[in-house]
Design a protein around this motif. Structure first.
Motif, short mmCIF file in Angstrom:
data_model
loop_
_atom_site.label_atom_id
_atom_site.label_comp_id
_atom_site.label_asym_id
_atom_site.label_seq_id
_atom_site.Cartn_x
_atom_site.Cartn_y
_atom_site.Cartn_z
N ILE A 19 29.02 55.22 -59.10
CA ILE A 19 30.42 54.90 -59.32
C ILE A 19 30.50 53.52 -59.92
CG2 ILE A 19 32.67 54.66 -58.21
CD1 ILE A 19 31.43 56.25 -55.88
N ASN A 187 37.46 57.14 -45.64
CA ASN A 187 38.37 58.26 -45.82
C ASN A 187 38.57 58.99 -44.49
OD1 ASN A 187 37.83 61.54 -46.50
ND2 ASN A 187 39.69 60.64 -47.33
N PHE A 241 33.88 57.34 -48.98
CA PHE A 241 35.06 57.55 -49.82
C PHE A 241 35.53 59.00 -49.86
CE2 PHE A 241 31.31 57.80 -52.57
CZ PHE A 241 31.52 58.97 -53.28
N GLN A 242 34.77 59.91 -49.24
CA GLN A 242 35.20 61.30 -49.18
C GLN A 242 34.54 61.98 -47.98
OE1 GLN A 242 33.90 62.80 -52.98
NE2 GLN A 242 31.78 63.11 -52.34
N ASP A 252 28.47 60.97 -50.13
CA ASP A 252 29.86 60.60 -49.83
C ASP A 252 30.04 59.09 -49.69
OD1 ASP A 252 30.52 63.33 -49.66
OD2 ASP A 252 29.97 63.40 -47.53
N ASN A 277 40.97 51.99 -53.35
CA ASN A 277 41.48 52.56 -54.59
C ASN A 277 40.60 52.25 -55.80
OD1 ASN A 277 44.22 54.05 -55.02
ND2 ASN A 277 44.47 52.82 -53.17
N LYS A 280 38.18 55.36 -55.11
CA LYS A 280 38.85 56.67 -55.15
C LYS A 280 40.34 56.47 -54.93
CE LYS A 280 38.20 61.43 -53.71
NZ LYS A 280 37.35 62.36 -52.93
N LYS A 281 41.15 57.12 -55.73
CA LYS A 281 42.59 56.91 -55.70
C LYS A 281 43.20 57.41 -54.40
CE LYS A 281 46.60 55.86 -57.52
NZ LYS A 281 46.98 54.45 -57.69
#
Length: 313
Positions: A19, A187, A241-242, A252, A277, A280-281
């Motif tokens: 990322i 998250n 982040f997920q 993740d 953000n 990840k939004k």
């Protein structure tokens, strides 16, 4: 401090995921009101170091550990230890950070430092797999269970709560002179974001009510308890982040090496959300408990009107 002197483009890597994070954008996200004089800032963001080094820098900027911990006090550190996960999966607070903070509290003269969480998985496995149990013991602290009702002998009122009017709080917090809230930024399926406000759910015995009676409002309500943490320290050395709150694999996770500290629990969650953000939004509207916290006058979401100090290691 000029933007490019402080933050430069970097890459953050999670196993199986690459990322690109532009740190100039991050600085813009946290606004440009950097402290220009030698005063204690409202919020400190430290980036680029190991957990122990970032903690040192943050506490130094905030006036030192003695500003929060006094000689002879009984201190509680409340991390997130909710999941039977190793540190690499970023489901729990970084053990190096908790060990370093425990040691600092004792060096400041604390008579006792207790660490606990009301875990989701088996507490013994969570404490061991997270690495937090061994880190706390090595630093001279005490780690106690958080999953036995006998440790929640007192019910405390929440006169300003909307859905919650009282809660049973862990005895270690009732007995403590002060406590420090140390979540990991990640998250979360239900709350969308798990950070400082969400981490306070772990001090309460029965959380079933939260999930069936507007989770977002209940998170804000529990934060209205009058015995608030003297400091919030957000661990984002690794960012889940997920697939939160526990994650499925290292794919993740992004390693972003960041720590944020503030007494203002609403401001720190707002800053953490803006940082999230960049990876990840996630809109503020989705994390309703943050704005609810501002409604309860627990802090501010307006980062332009607070002083922020950024430190790059």
């Amino acid at each position: 401090m000029k933007r490019r002197e402080f933050l430069k483009t970097s890459a953050i890597m999670g196993a199986g995921a690459a990322i690109s994070l532009n740190f100039d954008e991050l600085q813009a996200a946290l606004h440009t009101n950097t402290v220009a004089v030698e005063s204690v800032p409202d919020l400190v963001a430290v980036m680029g170091g190991e957990p122990e080094a970032m903690l040192d820098k943050a506490l130094e900027a905030l006036g030192g550990i003695n500003h929060f911990v006094k000689k002879g006090q009984k201190i509680v550190i409340k991390p997130n230890i909710g999941w039977d996960r190793t540190p690499e999966l970023a489901g729990n607070t970084n053990p190096k950070l908790i060990g370093a903070l425990t040691k600092k509290c004792l060096e400041a003269g604390a008579s006792k430092v207790t660490v606990f969480d009301h875990t989701c998985d088996d507490w013994k496995k969570c404490y061991a797999s997270s690495g937090i149990e061994s880190a706390v013991k090595a630093a001279g602290g005490v780690i106690v269970p958080g999953n036995d009702e006998k440790y929640y002998s007192k019910e405390v009122p929440l006169p300003n709560g909307v859905n919650l009017k009282s809660i049973k709080v862990h005895d270690a917090l009732i007995e403590a002179d002060a406590w420090i809230n140390v979540p990991i930024l990640k998250n979360h399926g239900g709350a969308k974001l798990s950070c400082a406000m969400k981490n306070i759910m772990g001090i309460v015995w029965d959380r079933r009510f939260f999930h069936s009676n507007d989770l977002q409002q209940c998170i804000a309500d529990v934060c209205t308890w009058n015995k608030k943490p003297v400091l919030n320290i957000v661990d984002s050395y690794r960012l889940l982040f997920q697939n939160g709150p526990q994650g499925k694999s290292e794919a993740d996770v992004a390693t972003v090496k960041t720590l944020i500290a503030s007494k203002d629990i609403v401001a720190i969650d707002t800053a953490a959300l803006q940082f999230f953000n960049q990876v990840k939004k996630l809109d503020l509207e989705a994390v309703k408990h943050i704005e609810m916290g501002q409604f309860h006058k627990l802090g501010t979401t307006d980062l332009k009107n607070i002083t922020i100090k950024r430190i790059k290691i």
